[in-house]
Design an enzyme around this catalytic site. Structure first.
Site, PDB file in Angstrom:
ATOM      1  N   ASN A  69       1.739  -2.202   5.367  1.00 53.24           N
ATOM      2  CA  ASN A  69       1.192  -0.886   5.559  1.00 53.24           C
ATOM      3  C   ASN A  69       0.096  -0.600   5.098  1.00 53.24           C
ATOM      4  OD1 ASN A  69       1.332   2.237   5.611  1.00 53.24           O
ATOM      5  ND2 ASN A  69       0.827   1.763   3.514  1.00 53.24           N
ATOM      6  N   TYR A 112     -12.488  -0.707  12.251  1.00 54.50           N
ATOM      7  CA  TYR A 112     -11.049  -0.186  12.183  1.00 54.50           C
ATOM      8  C   TYR A 112     -10.311  -0.752  13.503  1.00 54.50           C
ATOM      9  CZ  TYR A 112      -6.940   2.767  11.236  1.00 54.50           C
ATOM     10  OH  TYR A 112      -5.657   2.953  11.081  1.00 54.50           O
ATOM     11  N   SER A 113     -10.724  -0.175  14.720  1.00 53.72           N
ATOM     12  CA  SER A 113     -10.269  -0.562  16.039  1.00 53.72           C
ATOM     13  C   SER A 113     -10.061  -2.341  16.425  1.00 53.72           C
ATOM     14  CB  SER A 113     -11.054  -0.149  17.131  1.00 53.72           C
ATOM     15  OG  SER A 113     -10.940   1.335  17.224  1.00 53.72           O
ATOM     16  N   LYS A 171      -7.319  -3.745  14.051  1.00 53.00           N
ATOM     17  CA  LYS A 171      -6.056  -3.262  14.367  1.00 53.00           C
ATOM     18  C   LYS A 171      -5.738  -4.167  15.697  1.00 53.00           C
ATOM     19  CE  LYS A 171      -4.835  -0.514  11.078  1.00 53.00           C
ATOM     20  NZ  LYS A 171      -3.814  -0.791   9.966  1.00 53.00           N
ATOM     21  N   SER A 230      -2.354   0.640  15.236  1.00 53.74           N
ATOM     22  CA  SER A 230      -2.817   1.896  15.219  1.00 53.74           C
ATOM     23  C   SER A 230      -3.142   2.069  16.925  1.00 53.74           C
ATOM     24  CB  SER A 230      -4.131   2.165  14.830  1.00 53.74           C
ATOM     25  OG  SER A 230      -4.800   3.254  15.223  1.00 53.74           O
ATOM     26  N   GLY A 237       0.850  -1.246   0.021  1.00 57.61           N
ATOM     27  CA  GLY A 237      -0.022   0.007  -0.071  1.00 57.61           C
ATOM     28  C   GLY A 237       0.865   1.359   0.126  1.00 57.61           C
TER      29      GLY A 237
HETATM   30  P1  NAP Z   1      -3.975   6.050   2.834  1.00 55.84           P
HETATM   31  O1  NAP Z   1      -3.281   7.259   2.547  1.00 55.84           O
HETATM   32  O2  NAP Z   1      -5.229   5.710   2.788  1.00 55.84           O
HETATM   33  O3  NAP Z   1      -3.069   4.772   2.123  1.00 55.84           O
HETATM   34  C1  NAP Z   1      -3.588   3.403   2.343  1.00 55.84           C
HETATM   35  C2  NAP Z   1      -2.553   2.768   1.013  1.00 55.84           C
HETATM   36  O4  NAP Z   1      -3.307   1.369   1.532  1.00 55.84           O
HETATM   37  C3  NAP Z   1      -3.126   2.945  -0.161  1.00 55.84           C
HETATM   38  O5  NAP Z   1      -1.836   2.989  -1.101  1.00 55.84           O
HETATM   39  C4  NAP Z   1      -4.002   2.149  -0.405  1.00 55.84           C
HETATM   40  O6  NAP Z   1      -4.028   2.107  -2.061  1.00 55.84           O
HETATM   41  C5  NAP Z   1      -3.583   1.025   0.074  1.00 55.84           C
HETATM   42  N1  NAP Z   1      -4.622  -0.341   0.234  1.00 55.84           N
HETATM   43  C6  NAP Z   1      -5.662  -0.279   0.514  1.00 55.84           C
HETATM   44  N2  NAP Z   1      -6.173  -1.483   0.328  1.00 55.84           N
HETATM   45  C7  NAP Z   1      -5.111  -2.148  -0.161  1.00 55.84           C
HETATM   46  C8  NAP Z   1      -5.299  -3.536  -0.872  1.00 55.84           C
HETATM   47  N3  NAP Z   1      -6.357  -4.168  -0.665  1.00 55.84           N
HETATM   48  N4  NAP Z   1      -3.997  -3.898  -1.331  1.00 55.84           N
HETATM   49  C9  NAP Z   1      -3.099  -2.907  -1.295  1.00 55.84           C
HETATM   50  N5  NAP Z   1      -3.079  -1.910  -0.851  1.00 55.84           N
HETATM   51  C10 NAP Z   1      -4.057  -1.381  -0.318  1.00 55.84           C
HETATM   52  O7  NAP Z   1      -3.740   6.070   4.367  1.00 55.84           O
HETATM   53  P2  NAP Z   1      -2.492   6.002   5.397  1.00 55.84           P
HETATM   54  O8  NAP Z   1      -2.899   6.660   6.441  1.00 55.84           O
HETATM   55  O9  NAP Z   1      -1.295   6.267   4.596  1.00 55.84           O
HETATM   56  O10 NAP Z   1      -2.588   4.456   5.924  1.00 55.84           O
HETATM   57  C11 NAP Z   1      -1.173   3.555   5.803  1.00 55.84           C
HETATM   58  C12 NAP Z   1      -1.401   2.470   7.293  1.00 55.84           C
HETATM   59  O11 NAP Z   1      -1.353   3.287   8.277  1.00 55.84           O
HETATM   60  C13 NAP Z   1      -2.887   1.955   7.393  1.00 55.84           C
HETATM   61  O12 NAP Z   1      -2.361   0.700   7.680  1.00 55.84           O
HETATM   62  C14 NAP Z   1      -3.543   2.856   8.415  1.00 55.84           C
HETATM   63  O13 NAP Z   1      -4.344   1.723   9.238  1.00 55.84           O
HETATM   64  C15 NAP Z   1      -2.264   3.001   9.330  1.00 55.84           C
HETATM   65  N6  NAP Z   1      -2.481   4.212  10.210  1.00 55.84           N
HETATM   66  C16 NAP Z   1      -2.872   5.267   9.839  1.00 55.84           C
HETATM   67  C17 NAP Z   1      -3.208   6.405  10.943  1.00 55.84           C
HETATM   68  C18 NAP Z   1      -3.320   7.820  10.165  1.00 55.84           C
HETATM   69  O14 NAP Z   1      -3.571   8.756  10.949  1.00 55.84           O
HETATM   70  N7  NAP Z   1      -3.390   8.113   8.798  1.00 55.84           N
HETATM   71  C19 NAP Z   1      -3.032   6.214  12.041  1.00 55.84           C
HETATM   72  C20 NAP Z   1      -2.754   4.990  12.413  1.00 55.84           C
HETATM   73  C21 NAP Z   1      -2.521   3.907  11.429  1.00 55.84           C
HETATM   74  P3  NAP Z   1      -5.173   2.706  -3.014  1.00 55.84           P
HETATM   75  O15 NAP Z   1      -4.657   4.118  -3.335  1.00 55.84           O
HETATM   76  O16 NAP Z   1      -5.189   1.922  -4.132  1.00 55.84           O
HETATM   77  O17 NAP Z   1      -6.345   2.833  -2.186  1.00 55.84           O
END
Ligand code: NAP
Length: 253
Positions: A95, A175-176, A179, A151, A17
């Site tokens: 990720n 989500y929660s 995770k 998370s 991702g």
């Molecule tokens: P994001 O910008 O929405 O990025 C998510 C990425 O995951 C995108 O590249 C998306 O691809 C990809 N993805 C989703 N489903 C997928 C699949 N089936 N196969 C392959 N790739 C897939 O969000 P982010 O915040 O960077 O999230 C990254 C990680 O950090 C996640 O695991 C999230 O839960 C975790 N996280 C984020 C936060 C926060 O505050 N942002 C906090 C805690 C944890 P597409 O572009 O194709 O959709």
């Protein structure tokens, strides 16, 4: 004028991702540190565009790898490509993740359906297991390290306030709970793989402005990437396993 060859130090990393958000920033920083980075993305168009941008910005050796973590065929094909092209996999960053909810269609927990939860688990839990399992061979050969993007919202202590802090007001059921399950997946893999010298840790990047939260987060992607890059680059002797970490230290489970 000749284009300089990308620098790489023989360390192979795969970030799932990674076409945007925190994953893209992790890919950028790992490549800048000298690793060969396989940028996993479910969309070839978005993945190749991200690779082209990173290379144009001078990130280093970044290569597109088609990988939808919910699609067994792409997981198997990606694992075969890693087996074919490299001796081992040193770093796997699981990720890819989805929130599984939207403020518009899920104003309260009563609006969350079983299929919302199934979808969130498919990506955030089963997807991590599918990718990790498919790559066990290369990970063990390299005595690699796995970083699972969890998370603080998956922490029982944070959500309930059992650690003495204020309980989280967020009731993000898909989500929660996904995770929290990922945290247990992390602990079990860490125990199972410790003899093979593979470390497995869960991290929380903090509240980062990305598409996952409609850019509402308060941290930058560089700040979110910090703990992941730290675990990917720390000397092996200083690496924990089976831990839940943020860039300000241990998190309560
Ligand atoms: P994001 O910008 O929405 O990025 C998510 C990425 O995951 C995108 O590249 C998306 O691809 C990809 N993805 C989703 N489903 C997928 C699949 N089936 N196969 C392959 N790739 C897939 O969000 P982010 O915040 O960077 O999230 C990254 C990680 O950090 C996640 O695991 C999230 O839960 C975790 N996280 C984020 C936060 C926060 O505050 N942002 C906090 C805690 C944890 P597409 O572009 O194709 O959709």
């Amino acid at each position: 004028m000749t284009t300089p060859l990308p620098r790489h130090d023989g360390t192979i990393a795969l970030v799932t991702g990674a076409n945007k958000g925190i994953g893209r920033e992790v890919a950028r920083q790992l490549a800048a540190s000298g690793m060969t980075v396989l940028l996993g993305a479910r969309s070839a168009e978005r993945g190749q565009a991200a690779v082209a941008e990173l290379i144009a910005d001078g990130a280093g050796d970044v290569r597109f790898l088609h990988l939808d973590v919910t699609d067994e065929a792409t997981v198997q094909a990606a694992a075969e490509a890693v087996e074919r092209d490299f001796d081992g996999l040193h770093v796997l960053v699981n990720n890819a993740g989805i929130s599984g909810i939207s403020r518009v269609t899920h104003p309260s927990i009563a609006d969350v359906t079983a299929s919302d939860v199934r979808r969130a688990y498919e990506t955030n839990v089963v997807g991590v297991i599918a990718v990790t399992q498919a790559l066990l061979g290369p990970l063990c050969r390299a005595r690699g390290r796995v970083v699972n993007m969890s998370s603080a919202l998956g922490s029982f202590a944070r959500v309930t306030g059992a650690n003495g802090g204020a309980p989280s007001p967020h009731l993000l059921l898909p989500y929660s709970s996904a995770k929290a399950a990922l945290n247990m997946v992390t602990v079990l893999y860490a125990k199972a793989l410790s003899e093979a010298g593979v470390s497995v840790n869960a991290v929380s990047p903090g509240y980062v402005a990305t598409d996952l939260n409609n850019q509402a987060g308060t941290r930058t992607v560089a700040e979110g990437a910090r703990i992941v890059v730290d675990l990917a680059t720390r000397p092996a002797g200083e690496l924990p396993t089976g831990a839940f970490l943020s860039d300000s230290g241990d998190l309560p489970w």
